[in-house]
Design an enzyme around this catalytic site. Sequence first.
Site, PDB file in Angstrom:
ATOM      1  N   ALA A   1       0.841  -1.325   0.072  1.00 58.53           N
ATOM      2  CA  ALA A   1       0.046   0.021   0.540  1.00 58.53           C
ATOM      3  C   ALA A   1       1.210   1.007   0.222  1.00 58.53           C
ATOM      4  O   ALA A   1       2.045   1.662   0.916  1.00 58.53           O
ATOM      5  CB  ALA A   1      -0.536  -0.334   1.279  1.00 58.53           C
ATOM      6  N   VAL A   2       1.320   2.398  -0.827  1.00 59.62           N
ATOM      7  CA  VAL A   2       1.638   3.114  -1.368  1.00 59.62           C
ATOM      8  C   VAL A   2       0.710   4.081  -0.750  1.00 59.62           C
ATOM      9  O   VAL A   2       0.363   4.711  -2.176  1.00 59.62           O
ATOM     10  CB  VAL A   2       2.460   3.375  -2.471  1.00 59.62           C
ATOM     11  CG1 VAL A   2       3.089   4.425  -2.625  1.00 59.62           C
ATOM     12  CG2 VAL A   2       3.354   2.217  -2.814  1.00 59.62           C
TER      13      VAL A   2
ATOM     14  N   GLY B   1       2.361   7.717  -0.668  1.00 57.50           N
ATOM     15  CA  GLY B   1       3.478   8.353  -1.420  1.00 57.50           C
ATOM     16  C   GLY B   1       3.959   9.031   0.033  1.00 57.50           C
ATOM     17  O   GLY B   1       5.035   9.702  -0.237  1.00 57.50           O
ATOM     18  N   GLY B   2       3.777   8.170   1.293  1.00 61.53           N
ATOM     19  CA  GLY B   2       4.647   9.023   2.304  1.00 61.53           C
ATOM     20  C   GLY B   2       5.366   8.242   2.511  1.00 61.53           C
ATOM     21  O   GLY B   2       6.311   7.555   1.769  1.00 61.53           O
TER      22      GLY B   2
ATOM     23  N   SER C   1       5.559   4.396   3.455  1.00 67.30           N
ATOM     24  CA  SER C   1       4.998   3.675   2.342  1.00 67.30           C
ATOM     25  C   SER C   1       6.270   3.167   1.103  1.00 67.30           C
ATOM     26  O   SER C   1       6.569   1.715   0.421  1.00 67.30           O
ATOM     27  CB  SER C   1       3.515   3.997   1.766  1.00 67.30           C
ATOM     28  OG  SER C   1       3.687   5.459   1.248  1.00 67.30           O
TER      29      SER C   1
ATOM     30  N   PHE D   1      -4.653   4.147  -2.747  1.00 64.83           N
ATOM     31  CA  PHE D   1      -5.901   3.632  -2.586  1.00 64.83           C
ATOM     32  C   PHE D   1      -7.216   4.822  -2.296  1.00 64.83           C
ATOM     33  O   PHE D   1      -6.465   5.573  -1.686  1.00 64.83           O
ATOM     34  CB  PHE D   1      -6.229   2.750  -1.657  1.00 64.83           C
ATOM     35  CG  PHE D   1      -6.557   2.198  -0.261  1.00 64.83           C
ATOM     36  CD1 PHE D   1      -7.499   3.368  -0.158  1.00 64.83           C
ATOM     37  CD2 PHE D   1      -5.540   1.789   1.121  1.00 64.83           C
ATOM     38  CE1 PHE D   1      -7.055   3.730   1.681  1.00 64.83           C
ATOM     39  CE2 PHE D   1      -5.379   2.355   1.408  1.00 64.83           C
ATOM     40  CZ  PHE D   1      -6.115   3.183   2.633  1.00 64.83           C
TER      41      PHE D   1
ATOM     42  N   CYS E   1     -10.779   1.861   9.985  1.00 66.09           N
ATOM     43  CA  CYS E   1     -10.021   1.945   8.914  1.00 66.09           C
ATOM     44  C   CYS E   1      -9.348   0.058   8.326  1.00 66.09           C
ATOM     45  O   CYS E   1      -9.454   0.032   7.449  1.00 66.09           O
ATOM     46  CB  CYS E   1      -9.981   3.072   8.703  1.00 66.09           C
ATOM     47  SG  CYS E   1      -8.745   3.246   7.273  1.00 66.09           S
TER      48      CYS E   1
ATOM     49  N   GLY F   1       3.459   0.714   6.199  1.00 63.62           N
ATOM     50  CA  GLY F   1       4.296   0.862   6.600  1.00 63.62           C
ATOM     51  C   GLY F   1       3.866   1.547   8.111  1.00 63.62           C
ATOM     52  O   GLY F   1       4.749   2.112   8.652  1.00 63.62           O
TER      53      GLY F   1
ATOM     54  N   CYS G   1      -7.235  11.628   8.310  1.00 68.23           N
ATOM     55  CA  CYS G   1      -6.644  11.788   6.627  1.00 68.23           C
ATOM     56  C   CYS G   1      -8.162  12.295   6.208  1.00 68.23           C
ATOM     57  O   CYS G   1      -7.846  12.977   5.308  1.00 68.23           O
ATOM     58  CB  CYS G   1      -6.595  10.103   6.346  1.00 68.23           C
ATOM     59  SG  CYS G   1      -7.729   8.874   5.741  1.00 68.23           S
TER      60      CYS G   1
END
Length: 345
Positions: free
Chosen positions: A7-8, A10-11, A14, A33, A90, A114, A187
């Site tokens: 799961a990416v 962008g931080g 991850s 996602f 979540c 991450g 988030c």
Amino acid sequence: MSHILVAVSGGIDSLVTARILQEEGHKIRAVHFLTGFQKKKPEKDMEELGKRLGCRIEIVDFSKDFQNHVIDNFVEEYRAGRTPNPCLICNPAIKFGSLMSVAEKMDCMAVATGHYARILPTEDGLAGLFRGRDKIKDQSYFLSRVPRYRLDNILFPLGSFTKEEVRQKAHIFKLEPLSEKESQDICFLPDGGYADFLETTGNIKPLPGPIVTTDGKVIGRHRGLHRYTIGQRRGLDCPGPAPYHVLALDTAHNHLVVGFREEMMASGCCVNNINWLMPLPSAALQITVKIRYRHQDVPATLIPEGNSRASVHFTAPQAAITPGQGAVFYHKDRVLGGGFIQEKI
């Protein structure tokens, strides 16, 4: 060799997770996602990050699942006078629910994220959830409701590293995140905060009412119960001999009940909807318990009451027991389970 789905977001966490797995020789499939609450379309950013990782990042839309499981629960809990932690919903429903389904369709053997937590074998031969090595960044609290059977197919490559070590690895790997800012606790909340979100997206209409003390004396007016949480002191605007704190949200009468700090203390709490990460206990357990994420876990006695309920009795009284928050049980670094606080004892 079967792939691992990463799961990416962008931080940095991850990205380093993905690169660690690549360095270990694993084949990865990267997925970003959508929740329906992104501020901008991610296609260009994911294309750029894919170049940095040397793999394509696929985008999947979980906005319906996120609305049904996370947002609707968030709104209804506040409407009922409880204070939820949406990450507790979540993680099992989306990151290790919907994303697990995608992994199965992609023929991936595991999902990696991450998170700062560890999965280790336990004495009963099954996988267990443990705190991350970095005690400040540890996220085991948020993961306590992931079903135990899922743990065999989850990887937390960062669990044995500190945040500083992860930053150093990012430098070595020459990985730059989309933003240097740490991801926020919730988030989907806009800059206006949770109350504005509840009133706009959640369609909760503010219903002002009386602020009362425990003996029923009216000392002020509140702006709508959804704008307050247990233990809150700021924003009450009620002068007194000592600062007032929120003690309870009385939705039946639309009363905000306040009192002094000593009135916030409780000897324990009732916990329901427990997800056990150990065999179901048949007798009392000596544990430590966290009653919210930023709370230092404290010694307590857990008394099981059926399959998914328990009463927790603190060794020393604790302040601001908040219905709707997670109560997570530990033995040293191991997570034994977690449920939702129903009421104080």
